[in-house]
Design an enzyme around this catalytic site. Structure first.
Site, PDB file in Angstrom:
ATOM      1  N   LYS A  77      55.349  45.758  48.584  1.00 42.67           N
ATOM      2  CA  LYS A  77      54.755  46.024  47.209  1.00 42.67           C
ATOM      3  C   LYS A  77      55.917  46.526  46.409  1.00 42.67           C
ATOM      4  CE  LYS A  77      51.268  48.691  44.852  1.00 42.67           C
ATOM      5  NZ  LYS A  77      50.035  49.687  44.717  1.00 42.67           N
ATOM      6  N   SER A 155      45.849  48.392  42.282  1.00 44.12           N
ATOM      7  CA  SER A 155      47.130  47.881  41.894  1.00 44.12           C
ATOM      8  C   SER A 155      47.850  47.112  43.019  1.00 44.12           C
ATOM      9  CB  SER A 155      47.852  49.240  41.397  1.00 44.12           C
ATOM     10  OG  SER A 155      48.380  50.000  42.734  1.00 44.12           O
ATOM     11  N   SER A 179      43.864  51.675  45.369  1.00 43.10           N
ATOM     12  CA  SER A 179      44.525  50.592  45.154  1.00 43.10           C
ATOM     13  C   SER A 179      45.069  49.881  46.465  1.00 43.10           C
ATOM     14  CB  SER A 179      45.882  50.994  44.244  1.00 43.10           C
ATOM     15  OG  SER A 179      45.429  51.286  43.043  1.00 43.10           O
TER      16      SER A 179
END
Length: 492
Positions: A77, A155, A179
């Site tokens: 990420k 997210s 998330s």
């Protein structure tokens, strides 16, 4: 079946037996990534680095004493700082930023021989539930029905999309208010948010420091256990990192939960929960009962205050954390007019570098921390947070071993469908997830079925602090009982 569609556990075993090389496994993923550009999951590809790491992994594997993650290709990420590789947290304000250091999580993974395929899309500074606030544009859910492009959640949307579409064998995520768990539910994969302090936050670009926690996103519960083992551990660089031993999470997967007490929180049966999601929750309860667990109705009375509490505390911490982005030392700096001073530089840089959602949360956070409202909002939210944590403590003290609950009030929605005119509509997606972050507890998302549209739906299990092994074992039982094997049909 192509190698990129393997689980981490299957790839580990094949690598150790010499049935495939790390280079071949990595090449399979790199080919899939190039073919998957339509998902916008990978925002910075690192093929040369990946192949160098894979070659080193093969040398290590030849010795016969390599860790479980050795040679496993992963997506990282964009919120994790990776040395020499763009790390922007999905924001224009960090455009061009290439850290001179490695986050603790990626350092540990690479130390175990894992391979980085590239950086994954995400909501800007992890602020969002749909990946639509990213400066790279939204990641796209590989599950497509009715020709509607859907969100993979947020997210960690790029992480979820990449794992679900078999672009990588696993991915790192972060969970500040859901998330990891919500994107996992939206894409039919597994994701665990560990206990706050189990995984180091050092080198993870901060959103809300008392809530952020990194964790793995994978194709199975066993993979999550293997992956978390490599990520977890005490880190003196992180003052909130717990100095506790890391148990063998994979060894905890016995599949036996006979006599364990599973709590069902009545406050999670909210008005407006679709009947089919409620039915899947009931099916999950039945699965745990059939496995020998005792089902217990419980009350978490302060749950109704969780969303407003979260949306005071998280923006307040964001307001403080994001004050450092001013265009002086790194990242984006706005063009200045003749006569502009440092104040104008700050204002123009932050106005052009931050997207609308980040600006909104900074302003909310600054407001609740201001002199006239600090006690009325921030201090009151901190007190309610303590009550929410106490609710869970009392449930566990009464003998509850894990809590079973929904993750999101819907399956994946279409891009642009939610929150475009009213941001609160998007925030309501976090109604079942933020409680864990406020309480610092571990939670794992497990796919359990498809809704009537043919989209995946997951349930979450909430565990006792520091007992991720026991929590993963409960998730393992649910996973086996649900038997979820559906995959998105390739359209990208």
């Amino acid at each position: 079946m192509s190698a990129n569609s393997w689980t981490i556990a299957a790839a580990r075993d094949a690598l150790r037996k010499g049935e495939i090389t790390a280079v071949d496994l990595t090449m399979s993923c790199l080919t899939a990534i190039d073919a998957g550009d339509g998902l916008n999951a990978f925002v910075h590809k690192t093929p040369d680095l990946a192949l160098d790491q894979a070659r080193a992994a093969d040398v290590r594997l030849a010795t016969g004493a390599a860790p479980s993650m050795c040679g496993i290709p992963l997506g990282i990420k964009d919120v994790f700082c990776t040395k020499g590789v763009p790390s922007q947290a999905g924001s224009n304000i960090l455009k061009g930023f290439k850290p001179e250091y490695e986050s603790t999580v990626t350092r540990k993974l690479f130390g175990d021989g894992a391979v980085m395929l590239g950086k994954l899309n995400m909501d800007e500074f992890a602020m969002g539930s749909s990946n639509e606030s990213s400066c790279y544009g939204p990641a796209v859910n590989p599950w497509k029905v009715d020709d509607i492009l859907r969100t993979p959640g947020g997210s960690s949307g790029g992480s979820a999309a990449a794992v679900a579409a078999d672009l990588c064998l696993g991915a790192t995520g972060t969970d500040t208010g859901g998330s990891i768990r919500q994107p996992a539910a939206f894409t039919g994969i597994t994701g665990i948010k560990p206990t706050y302090g189990r995984v180091s936050r050092w080198g993870v670009i901060a959103y809300a420091s008392s809530l952020d926690q990194a964790g793995p996103m994978t194709k199975s519960v066993r993979d999550a256990a293997i992956f978390l083992q490599s990520m977890a551990g005490h880190d003196p660089m992180d003052s909130t990192s717990a100095d506790l031993p890391v148990p063998d999470f994979e060894a905890a997967l016995t599949g036996d939960i006979r006599g364990k007490k599973i709590g069902i929180p009545r406050e999670y049966r909210i008005d407006g929960l679709p009947a089919e999601l409620d039915a899947l929750w009931s099916q999950g309860v039945a699965m745990m009962k059939d496995a020998g667990a005792e089902i217990v109705d419980i009350s978490l009375p302060h749950t109704k205050y969780a969303l407003p509490t979260y949306y005071v505390i998280a923006p307040a911490e964001a307001s403080s954390n994001l004050a450092r982005y001013d265009g002086v030392r790194y990242g984006h700096r706005a063009a200045l007019a003749s006569g502009d001073g440092i104040t104008e530089m700050y204002e123009k840089t932050r106005a052009s570098g931050f997207g609308p959602e980040v600006q909104r949360r900074i302003m909310v956070g600054t407001y609740v921390l201001s002199a006239g409202f600090y006690d009325a909002y921030y201090n009151r939210a901190r007190k309610v947070r303590a009550l929410i944590k106490r609710d869970f403590e009392q449930a566990f003290a009464a003998g509850i071993d894990a809590i079973l609950a929904p993750i999101a009030p819907s399956s994946a929605f279409g891009l642009g469908e939610v929150g475009t005119t009213d941001p609160v509509e998007m925030y309501l997606n976090d109604v079942f997830t933020v409680t864990l972050n406020l309480a610092g507890l571990p939670g794992v998302a497990v796919p359990v079925g498809l809704d009537k549209k043919g989209l995946p739906v997951g349930l979450q299990l909430i565990g006792r602090p520091w007992e991720e092994g026991a929590l993963l074992n409960h998730a393992y039982v649910l996973e086996r009982a649900a038997g979820f094997v559906s995959k998105p049909q390739k359209w990208w």
